[in-house]
Motif scaffolding. Structure first.
Motif, short mmCIF file in Angstrom:
data_model
loop_
_atom_site.label_atom_id
_atom_site.label_comp_id
_atom_site.label_asym_id
_atom_site.label_seq_id
_atom_site.Cartn_x
_atom_site.Cartn_y
_atom_site.Cartn_z
N ALA A 1 1.97 -5.04 -3.97
CA ALA A 1 2.41 -5.28 -2.59
C ALA A 1 1.35 -4.75 -1.64
CB ALA A 1 3.73 -4.56 -2.31
N ALA A 2 1.51 -5.08 -0.37
CA ALA A 2 0.75 -4.42 0.69
C ALA A 2 1.55 -3.20 1.11
CB ALA A 2 0.53 -5.36 1.86
N TYR A 3 0.88 -2.07 1.22
CA TYR A 3 1.54 -0.81 1.55
C TYR A 3 1.16 -0.38 2.96
CZ TYR A 3 3.17 -0.20 -3.22
OH TYR A 3 3.83 -0.36 -4.43
N TYR A 4 2.17 0.09 3.69
CA TYR A 4 2.02 0.49 5.07
C TYR A 4 2.68 1.85 5.31
CZ TYR A 4 1.56 -4.61 5.53
OH TYR A 4 1.18 -5.92 5.39
N CYS A 5 2.27 2.53 6.37
CA CYS A 5 2.99 3.73 6.77
C CYS A 5 3.49 3.55 8.19
CB CYS A 5 2.13 4.98 6.64
SG CYS A 5 0.65 4.99 7.66
N ASN A 6 4.57 4.24 8.48
CA ASN A 6 5.19 4.18 9.80
C ASN A 6 6.26 5.24 9.86
OD1 ASN A 6 6.06 3.24 12.39
ND2 ASN A 6 5.51 1.15 11.81
N THR A 7 6.82 5.45 11.03
CA THR A 7 7.95 6.36 11.14
C THR A 7 9.21 5.64 10.64
OG1 THR A 7 8.52 5.66 13.35
CG2 THR A 7 6.88 7.42 13.17
N PRO A 8 10.27 6.37 10.35
CA PRO A 8 11.50 5.71 9.90
C PRO A 8 12.08 4.77 10.94
CG PRO A 8 11.55 8.01 9.29
CD PRO A 8 10.34 7.82 10.19
N ASN A 9 11.80 5.03 12.21
CA ASN A 9 12.25 4.13 13.27
C ASN A 9 11.29 2.97 13.48
OD1 ASN A 9 14.56 5.65 13.83
ND2 ASN A 9 13.45 6.99 15.23
N GLU A 10 10.22 2.95 12.71
CA GLU A 10 9.22 1.88 12.81
C GLU A 10 8.74 1.72 14.25
OE1 GLU A 10 10.58 -1.67 10.84
OE2 GLU A 10 11.58 -0.53 9.28
N ASN A 11 8.51 2.83 14.93
CA ASN A 11 8.12 2.73 16.34
C ASN A 11 6.63 2.85 16.56
OD1 ASN A 11 7.84 5.42 15.83
ND2 ASN A 11 9.34 6.11 17.32
N LEU A 12 5.86 2.79 15.48
CA LEU A 12 4.41 2.66 15.62
C LEU A 12 4.05 1.20 15.37
CD1 LEU A 12 3.17 5.76 13.57
CD2 LEU A 12 3.78 5.63 16.01
N LEU A 13 2.91 0.79 15.87
CA LEU A 13 2.42 -0.54 15.53
C LEU A 13 2.18 -0.59 14.02
CD1 LEU A 13 -0.23 -1.16 18.34
CD2 LEU A 13 2.03 -2.21 18.15
N TRP A 14 2.44 -1.71 13.41
CA TRP A 14 2.14 -1.84 12.00
C TRP A 14 0.64 -1.98 11.81
CZ3 TRP A 14 5.49 -0.56 8.42
CH2 TRP A 14 6.86 -0.61 8.73
N GLY A 15 0.10 -1.22 10.87
CA GLY A 15 -1.32 -1.30 10.59
C GLY A 15 -1.66 -2.49 9.72
N GLN A 16 -2.89 -2.52 9.26
CA GLN A 16 -3.34 -3.61 8.40
C GLN A 16 -2.79 -3.47 6.98
OE1 GLN A 16 -5.31 -6.31 9.38
NE2 GLN A 16 -4.79 -5.50 11.40
N GLY A 17 -2.40 -2.27 6.64
CA GLY A 17 -1.90 -2.04 5.29
C GLY A 17 -3.04 -1.94 4.30
N THR A 18 -2.68 -1.56 3.09
CA THR A 18 -3.65 -1.50 2.00
C THR A 18 -3.01 -2.18 0.79
OG1 THR A 18 -5.12 -0.05 0.74
CG2 THR A 18 -2.94 0.82 1.24
N GLN A 19 -3.76 -3.08 0.17
CA GLN A 19 -3.22 -3.90 -0.90
C GLN A 19 -3.29 -3.17 -2.24
OE1 GLN A 19 -1.71 -6.96 -0.80
NE2 GLN A 19 -1.35 -6.79 -3.00
N VAL A 20 -2.18 -3.16 -2.93
CA VAL A 20 -2.10 -2.61 -4.28
C VAL A 20 -1.74 -3.76 -5.21
CG1 VAL A 20 -0.82 -1.07 -5.82
CG2 VAL A 20 -1.46 -0.31 -3.52
N THR A 21 -2.59 -3.97 -6.21
CA THR A 21 -2.33 -5.02 -7.19
C THR A 21 -2.35 -4.39 -8.58
OG1 THR A 21 -3.40 -6.66 -5.79
CG2 THR A 21 -3.07 -7.24 -8.10
N VAL A 22 -1.26 -4.57 -9.31
CA VAL A 22 -1.13 -3.99 -10.64
C VAL A 22 -1.07 -5.12 -11.65
CG1 VAL A 22 0.19 -2.43 -12.11
CG2 VAL A 22 0.17 -2.08 -9.62
N SER A 23 -2.03 -5.13 -12.55
CA SER A 23 -2.08 -6.18 -13.57
C SER A 23 -1.35 -5.72 -14.84
CB SER A 23 -3.52 -6.53 -13.90
OG SER A 23 -4.18 -5.41 -14.45
N SER A 24 -0.78 -6.68 -15.53
CA SER A 24 -0.02 -6.34 -16.75
C SER A 24 -0.90 -6.34 -17.97
CB SER A 24 1.12 -7.34 -16.93
OG SER A 24 0.62 -8.65 -16.98
#
Length: 116
Positions: free
Chosen positions: A93-116
């Motif tokens: 998934a793409a991972y993001y951080c924010n407050t629980p109220n989501e009151n910050l702008l959403w960032g670009q995120g960082t992609q995590v890819t897990v191969s089987s």
């Protein structure tokens, strides 16, 4: 408005580990005293919160990551981390951080890819 910056994602094999970092600053926002959460969004799915940490260090996790992920903070570096161990393909998934109220702008995120 404050927009977090996430980093640390990548491509790993199942069972591997990654550590994500989140920094957020600007205006009067102080990441050190705010409850912060890590969220993720996989393609075609709703964004879900996977972990939160209070200013005092109390943590809470989604059942899907409990025992594998650890959220922490380094106040000196004004950074919140997500240590992810024993990664599974369903953690992709793409991972993001924010407050629980989501009151910050959403960032670009960082992609995590897990191969089987």
């Amino acid at each position: 408005q404050v927009q977090p910056v996430e980093s640390g994602g990548g491509l790993v094999q199942a069972g591997g580990s990654l550590r994500l970092s989140c920094v957020a600053s600007g205006g009067s926002f102080n990441i050190n005293v705010n409850v912060m959460g890590w969220y993720r969004q996989a393609p075609g799915k709703q964004r879900e919160r996977v972990a939160i940490i209070t200013g005092g260090g109390r943590t809470n996790y989604a059942d899907s990551v409990k025992g594998r992920f650890t959220i922490s903070r380094d106040n000196a570096k004004r950074t919140v981390y997500l240590q992810m161990n024993n990664l599974k393909p369903e953690d992709t998934a793409a991972y993001y951080c924010n407050t629980p109220n989501e009151n910050l702008l959403w960032g670009q995120g960082t992609q995590v890819t897990v191969s089987s």
